[in-house]
Enzyme design. Sequence first.
Site, PDB file in Angstrom:
ATOM      1  CD  GLU A 203      -2.700   5.499   6.617  1.00  9.57           C
ATOM      2  OE1 GLU A 203      -2.691   5.593   5.382  1.00  9.57           O
ATOM      3  OE2 GLU A 203      -1.766   4.981   7.258  1.00  9.57           O
TER       4      GLU A 203
ATOM      5  CB  SER B  55       5.013  -1.826  11.794  1.00  9.58           C
ATOM      6  OG  SER B  55       4.566  -0.499  11.963  1.00  9.58           O
TER       7      SER B  55
ATOM      8  CD  GLU C 296      -3.642  -2.649   7.230  1.00  7.79           C
ATOM      9  OE1 GLU C 296      -2.527  -2.942   6.852  1.00  7.79           O
ATOM     10  OE2 GLU C 296      -4.188  -1.569   6.968  1.00  7.79           O
TER      11      GLU C 296
ATOM     12  N   GLY D  47       2.180   2.192  10.508  1.00  9.49           N
ATOM     13  CA  GLY D  47       3.118   3.307  10.330  1.00  9.49           C
ATOM     14  C   GLY D  47       3.810   3.731  11.610  1.00  9.49           C
TER      15      GLY D  47
ATOM     16  CG  HIS E 135      -5.685   1.956   5.006  1.00  9.02           C
ATOM     17  ND1 HIS E 135      -5.222   2.889   5.897  1.00  9.02           N
ATOM     18  CD2 HIS E 135      -4.680   1.053   4.844  1.00  9.02           C
ATOM     19  CE1 HIS E 135      -3.978   2.558   6.257  1.00  9.02           C
ATOM     20  NE2 HIS E 135      -3.634   1.445   5.629  1.00  9.02           N
TER      21      HIS E 135
ATOM     22  CG  ASN F  16      -1.667   1.296   1.400  1.00  4.64           C
ATOM     23  OD1 ASN F  16      -1.830   2.050   0.441  1.00  4.64           O
ATOM     24  ND2 ASN F  16      -2.151   1.580   2.606  1.00  4.64           N
ATOM     25  CD1 TRP F  17       3.739   1.153  -2.775  1.00  2.00           C
ATOM     26  CD2 TRP F  17       3.732   2.322  -4.701  1.00  2.00           C
ATOM     27  NE1 TRP F  17       4.579   0.516  -3.654  1.00  2.00           N
ATOM     28  CE2 TRP F  17       4.597   1.217  -4.849  1.00  2.00           C
ATOM     29  CE3 TRP F  17       3.560   3.191  -5.780  1.00  2.00           C
ATOM     30  CZ2 TRP F  17       5.294   0.963  -6.024  1.00  2.00           C
ATOM     31  CZ3 TRP F  17       4.254   2.936  -6.958  1.00  2.00           C
ATOM     32  CH2 TRP F  17       5.118   1.833  -7.069  1.00  2.00           C
ATOM     33  CE  LYS F  18       0.555   3.450   4.773  1.00  6.80           C
ATOM     34  NZ  LYS F  18       0.353   3.545   6.183  1.00  6.80           N
TER      35      LYS F  18
ATOM     36  N   GLY G 115       2.729  -1.261   4.213  1.00  5.13           N
ATOM     37  CA  GLY G 115       2.822   0.163   3.886  1.00  5.13           C
ATOM     38  C   GLY G 115       4.262   0.557   3.601  1.00  5.13           C
TER      39      GLY G 115
HETATM   40  C1  PEP Z   1      -0.785   0.004   5.762  1.00  6.49           C
HETATM   41  O1  PEP Z   1      -0.702   1.106   5.253  1.00  6.49           O
HETATM   42  O2  PEP Z   1      -1.741  -0.726   5.526  1.00  6.49           O
HETATM   43  C2  PEP Z   1       0.301  -0.422   6.657  1.00  6.49           C
HETATM   44  C3  PEP Z   1       0.216  -1.601   7.213  1.00  6.49           C
HETATM   45  O3  PEP Z   1       1.330   0.456   6.831  1.00  6.49           O
HETATM   46  P1  PEP Z   1       2.736   0.128   7.537  1.00  6.49           P
HETATM   47  O4  PEP Z   1       3.219  -1.187   7.002  1.00  6.49           O
HETATM   48  O5  PEP Z   1       3.623   1.264   7.172  1.00  6.49           O
HETATM   49  O6  PEP Z   1       2.476   0.045   9.016  1.00  6.49           O
END
Ligand code: PEP
Length: 256
Positions: free
Chosen positions: A101, A217, A171, A177, A99, A13-15, A238
């Site tokens: 976010e 993470s 998640e 993040g 998600h 997931n590049w966000k 992410g």
């Molecule tokens: C995500 O954006 O779904 C995510 C898991 O981010 P990260 O791996 O950076 O925690």
Amino acid sequence: MRRDTRTTVVAGNWKMNMTPSQTTLLINEMKTALPENPACKVVLCVPFVDIAAAVEAVKGSVIEIGAENVHFESKGAYTGEISASMLVECGVKYVIVGHSERRQYFAETDETVNLRAKAALEAGLTAIICVGETLTEREQGVTAETVARQTKIALMGVSEEMLKNVIIAYEPVWAIGTGRTATAEQANEVCGIIRDVVKALYGEKAAEAITVQYGGSMNAKNAKELLSKTNVDGGLIGGASLKAPDFAEIVKASDQ
Ligand code: PEP
């Protein structure tokens, strides 16, 4: 992981990162770093404006392209939104829905997650539906009921046939993040709770077949342990999906 009954999927997931030209460069790097025949499906969910470059760059590779959101209406006066059929025509196969976010910053609710998931599935996309508790919810001991509620509402009106194109990503919001990962045991436990919800709604066979990812993470170092758990069928990644060598290590860790 139970690769005999279900598909392992590692999805990036590049966000809100990467321009189209950066997309081409990163995917070319990934194509070199990834194993030729990975043990999992490999997906990159990219910003809308990067989709064309990404679809072009992944040609001839194992990587498939996803989007990070989709609107639930098929067309109309929804300035700034993107429909499922637009994504399909651009070569997108997957889409992230709900998600944390989006729930946190863009007023996404369990109900709109359900509408978006159905729109995606009806258009033939695979929906990666995100669920997960906040730190407060974990500390208050309501993790199980939070993810069960989110899962049940997200799947309202989703038929058993449509469920074949659903991935649930567990998640925990406190792990996204933050560098703070759930332990492999915590991830396995909650992914198991999600599978139990699917079992109650659709039966044992569907529950054994559905892909339940962990996200939060996950990185090159902790992926092996997280992915070794029987209820964890891959990851939603992410930060580490923006670095080709790290993402490739996570893909390789699915081979166990
Ligand atoms: C995500 O954006 O779904 C995510 C898991 O981010 P990260 O791996 O950076 O925690």
